[in-house]
Design an enzyme around this catalytic site. Structure first.
Site, short mmCIF file in Angstrom:
data_model
loop_
_atom_site.label_atom_id
_atom_site.label_comp_id
_atom_site.label_asym_id
_atom_site.label_seq_id
_atom_site.Cartn_x
_atom_site.Cartn_y
_atom_site.Cartn_z
N TYR A 180 -14.24 -2.21 -2.76
CA TYR A 180 -13.00 -2.99 -2.61
C TYR A 180 -13.18 -4.26 -1.78
O TYR A 180 -12.29 -5.10 -1.77
CB TYR A 180 -11.93 -2.15 -1.90
N TYR A 196 0.34 -3.86 1.74
CA TYR A 196 1.29 -3.27 0.77
C TYR A 196 2.25 -2.32 1.48
O TYR A 196 3.47 -2.42 1.35
CB TYR A 196 0.47 -2.55 -0.30
N LYS A 213 6.25 -2.76 1.94
CA LYS A 213 7.18 -1.76 1.40
C LYS A 213 8.07 -1.22 2.53
O LYS A 213 9.26 -0.99 2.35
CB LYS A 213 6.41 -0.59 0.77
N ARG A 219 -5.13 13.35 -2.47
CA ARG A 219 -3.92 12.86 -3.11
C ARG A 219 -3.24 14.01 -3.82
O ARG A 219 -3.91 14.93 -4.31
CB ARG A 219 -4.23 11.77 -4.16
N PHE A 258 4.10 0.66 -16.00
CA PHE A 258 3.79 2.07 -16.26
C PHE A 258 5.04 2.95 -16.09
O PHE A 258 5.51 3.59 -17.04
CB PHE A 258 2.66 2.50 -15.30
N ASN A 294 1.63 9.28 -6.18
CA ASN A 294 0.61 9.27 -7.23
C ASN A 294 1.06 9.88 -8.55
O ASN A 294 0.55 10.92 -8.98
CB ASN A 294 -0.69 9.93 -6.71
P1 NAD Z 1 3.07 -1.34 -12.74
O1 NAD Z 1 2.17 -2.39 -12.19
O2 NAD Z 1 2.68 -0.67 -13.99
O3 NAD Z 1 4.54 -1.92 -12.90
C1 NAD Z 1 5.06 -2.98 -12.13
C2 NAD Z 1 5.68 -3.96 -13.10
O4 NAD Z 1 6.28 -5.02 -12.33
C3 NAD Z 1 4.66 -4.60 -14.05
O5 NAD Z 1 5.04 -4.46 -15.39
C4 NAD Z 1 4.65 -6.06 -13.64
O6 NAD Z 1 4.44 -6.96 -14.72
C5 NAD Z 1 6.05 -6.21 -13.04
N1 NAD Z 1 6.13 -7.34 -12.11
C6 NAD Z 1 5.34 -7.55 -11.03
N2 NAD Z 1 5.67 -8.72 -10.46
C7 NAD Z 1 6.69 -9.23 -11.19
C8 NAD Z 1 7.43 -10.44 -11.10
N3 NAD Z 1 7.19 -11.34 -10.14
N4 NAD Z 1 8.41 -10.66 -12.00
C9 NAD Z 1 8.65 -9.76 -12.98
N5 NAD Z 1 7.97 -8.62 -13.13
C10 NAD Z 1 6.99 -8.36 -12.24
O7 NAD Z 1 3.26 -0.25 -11.58
P2 NAD Z 1 4.04 1.14 -11.60
O8 NAD Z 1 3.05 2.19 -11.32
O9 NAD Z 1 4.91 1.22 -12.78
O10 NAD Z 1 4.92 0.99 -10.28
C11 NAD Z 1 6.27 0.61 -10.29
C12 NAD Z 1 6.81 0.64 -8.85
O11 NAD Z 1 6.63 1.93 -8.29
C13 NAD Z 1 6.12 -0.34 -7.90
O12 NAD Z 1 7.09 -0.86 -7.03
C14 NAD Z 1 5.14 0.52 -7.13
O13 NAD Z 1 4.88 -0.01 -5.86
C15 NAD Z 1 5.89 1.83 -7.06
N6 NAD Z 1 4.99 2.98 -6.93
C16 NAD Z 1 4.34 3.51 -8.01
C17 NAD Z 1 3.55 4.62 -7.85
C18 NAD Z 1 2.88 5.36 -8.97
O14 NAD Z 1 2.57 6.53 -8.78
N7 NAD Z 1 2.65 4.76 -10.13
C19 NAD Z 1 3.38 5.17 -6.58
C20 NAD Z 1 4.02 4.58 -5.50
C21 NAD Z 1 4.84 3.49 -5.69
C1 UGA Z 2 -1.81 4.00 -4.76
C2 UGA Z 2 -1.27 2.59 -4.80
O1 UGA Z 2 -1.22 2.02 -3.53
C3 UGA Z 2 0.08 2.50 -5.36
O2 UGA Z 2 0.02 2.29 -6.73
C4 UGA Z 2 1.01 3.60 -5.12
O3 UGA Z 2 1.94 3.13 -4.19
C5 UGA Z 2 0.43 4.90 -4.65
O4 UGA Z 2 -0.91 4.95 -4.38
C6 UGA Z 2 0.67 6.04 -5.60
O5 UGA Z 2 0.17 5.98 -6.74
O6 UGA Z 2 1.34 6.94 -5.16
P1 UGA Z 2 -4.00 5.06 -3.90
O7 UGA Z 2 -3.61 6.47 -4.15
O8 UGA Z 2 -4.90 4.81 -2.75
O9 UGA Z 2 -2.77 4.11 -3.73
O10 UGA Z 2 -4.63 4.39 -5.19
P2 UGA Z 2 -5.75 4.78 -6.21
O11 UGA Z 2 -6.36 3.51 -6.68
O12 UGA Z 2 -5.20 5.66 -7.25
O13 UGA Z 2 -6.86 5.52 -5.32
C7 UGA Z 2 -6.82 6.87 -4.94
C8 UGA Z 2 -8.10 7.20 -4.21
O14 UGA Z 2 -9.20 7.15 -5.12
C9 UGA Z 2 -8.48 6.28 -3.06
O15 UGA Z 2 -9.03 7.05 -2.02
C10 UGA Z 2 -9.58 5.39 -3.64
O16 UGA Z 2 -10.46 4.91 -2.67
C11 UGA Z 2 -10.26 6.36 -4.59
N1 UGA Z 2 -10.98 5.76 -5.74
C12 UGA Z 2 -10.38 4.86 -6.56
C13 UGA Z 2 -12.28 6.20 -6.03
O17 UGA Z 2 -12.87 7.02 -5.28
N2 UGA Z 2 -12.93 5.70 -7.12
C14 UGA Z 2 -12.35 4.80 -7.96
O18 UGA Z 2 -13.02 4.40 -8.96
C15 UGA Z 2 -11.04 4.37 -7.67
#
Ligand code: NAD
Ligand code: UGA
Length: 387
Positions: A329, A183, A187, A258, A24, A212
């Site tokens: 969950y 997780y 991290k 959030r 993403f 988020n």
């Molecule tokens: P995502 O799951 O869309 O992207 C992670 C990517 O890593 C995926 O494409 C997956 O295929 C790849 N990947 C996982 N394991 C792998 C492996 N062993 N070898 C090669 N590729 C691998 O998630 P994202 O939301 O894009 O998150 C990216 C990073 O940012 C992550 O480290 C996540 O913990 C961190 N993060 C994201 C958010 C958010 O708001 N989306 C919030 C907090 C932290």
């Molecule tokens: C996420 C993930 O841990 C990571 O991808 C990332 O590090 C981080 O937060 C981020 O995006 O910043 P969280 O925010 O808990 O954690 O993940 P969500 O699945 O988006 O859940 C947010 C909240 O919605 C939680 O309280 C969860 O219990 C709730 N939820 C989720 C619902 O109430 N209904 C649903 O159908 C799904």
């Protein structure tokens, strides 16, 4: 066209190795790098579905992008990973298992993916003297101090007890049987390793803690572009339910808070980090939007309102339903109560301040989802009717 960084220095084109760059965040970051800069992207991932549009031959950026299908976990001798890091100027590590449904159900995979698998990346950055931008998470803060106080306690309103600050706030996780924290703990471990290595080996690093970030291409819609039994993050869960006209499930009443940030604004922050190493090196940055702080119940209500508006249906057609976290969950789930980022450091160092409000962000996300999935949902409904 020449581009300059915040200190007025000419930005030189970089070769950037993006591990997990097909996900993403990676897909939006690669778009930015290829469309708006002269940097080269070496993308490593197990999947290229979300970046297909960037890999088409004969596009004007074609010579500046490579995709390597590598599972960094299985590349045990690092035959593939090591030369790609050696050939880059900068490494960005995004690869991770990062959907909460996995943390308590696949705890070992979660721990390894978020810590053990990232160690060789750090070591190769030291060996080849490469700068590293590592993606951590706001989850490292865990629960707030305020969460341990009664709900109506006067101290609940003291921002020092809930505003999350990179260098002041403690990291508070639940007990070991609450495997949700695998997780966050993994991290935190890799953050500490990077921090320690920088002191010992002058590793140039920046740690990013996203709060988020949401937008198009986040996760998957169950049963369409992802497994029916898997649980994505909340935006995709709610979007899938709205598209199917099903109730939005509020885990434990949806009382957790959030702060949501639009992906494209967040990517601006990442580009500033990439192009301003003198300001970003050695630092940890919160990247989020504290103005978009809502409970998950409020998020659900707003998504219903926006979806009803976009699809010209009455909002009363859509509902929410409370579910227990144990049912949703499974055992071992726990939650961060409140996640509001303090933005002082990124604002001061890089001048970054997001502006997009949640309603606008949700409209963009839902418009995109309707376009992307409407025919698949229609086919699904048609086949159910036939059945
Ligand atoms: P995502 O799951 O869309 O992207 C992670 C990517 O890593 C995926 O494409 C997956 O295929 C790849 N990947 C996982 N394991 C792998 C492996 N062993 N070898 C090669 N590729 C691998 O998630 P994202 O939301 O894009 O998150 C990216 C990073 O940012 C992550 O480290 C996540 O913990 C961190 N993060 C994201 C958010 C958010 O708001 N989306 C919030 C907090 C932290
Ligand atoms: C996420 C993930 O841990 C990571 O991808 C990332 O590090 C981080 O937060 C981020 O995006 O910043 P969280 O925010 O808990 O954690 O993940 P969500 O699945 O988006 O859940 C947010 C909240 O919605 C939680 O309280 C969860 O219990 C709730 N939820 C989720 C619902 O109430 N209904 C649903 O159908 C799904």
């Amino acid at each position: 066209m020449e581009r300059f960084n915040l200190d007025g220095e000419k930005i030189k084109p970089l070769t950037i190795c993006l591990i997990g760059g097909g996900g993403f965040i990676g897909s939006h970051l690669c778009e930015k790098l290829l469309y708006k800069t002269q940097h080269t992207a070496i993308i490593i991932d197990i999947s290229s579905t979300k970046i297909k549009h960037l890999l088409r031959p004969y596009s004007c950026w074609f010579g500046r992008v490579q995709f390597h299908e590598i599972n960094v976990k299985r590349d045990t001798l690092h035959r593939h990973l090591e030369p790609l890091i050696a050939a880059s100027d900068l490494v960005i590590n995004l690869a991770a298992i990062c959907t909460p449904a996995n943390y308590n159900t696949r705890p070992l995979d979660t721990i390894k993916s978020n810590s053990v698998d990232a160690i060789p990346v750090v070591e190769f950055c030291i060996k080849y003297k490469k700068r590293l931008i590592h993606f951590s998470s706001c989850e490292v803060y865990g629960k707030t101090i305020g969460s341990f106080l009664p709900k109506d306690h006067a101290l609940q309103n003291v921002s020092e007890l809930y505003l999350l600050k990179e260098y002041d706030s403690p990291c508070i996780f639940g007990s070991i049987d609450k495997q949700r924290w695998t997780y966050a703990c993994a991290k935190q471990m890799i953050e500490r390793l990077i921090y320690a290595q920088s002191a010992l080996h002058s590793l140039e690093f920046t740690i990013v803690r996203p709060f988020n970030w949401i937008g198009p291409r986040m996760d998957f819609i169950r049963g369409i572009d992802g497994p029916r039994e898997a649980v994505p993050r909340v935006l995709a869960c709610f979007t899938g339910n709205l598209l199917r006209g099903k109730p939005l499930k509020l885990v434990d009443g949806g009382q957790s808070q959030r702060s949501f940030c639009y992906i494209k604004e967040a990517i601006e922050a990442v580009l500033l980090i990439i192009e301003n190493p003198a300001r970003a090196n050695g630092k940890i940055f919160n990247v989020g939007n504290p103005e978009n702080d809502v409970t998950i119940k409020q998020l659900a209500e707003l998504m219903i309102e926006v979806y009803a508006d976009v699809t010209k249906q009455p909002a009363s057609k859509f509902t929410t339903i409370d579910v227990s976290s144990n049912n949703f969950y499974g055992p071992g789930y726990d939650d961060s109560d409140k996640r509001i980022p303090d933005m002082t450091i990124i604002n001061r160092e890089l001048g970054w301040k997001p502006a997009m409000r949640l309603r606008t962000i949700l409209k963009l996300c839902l418009d995109h989802a309707i376009n992307e999935y409407k025919s698949a949902i229609k086919n699904e409904c048609d086949s159910l009717l036939e059945f």
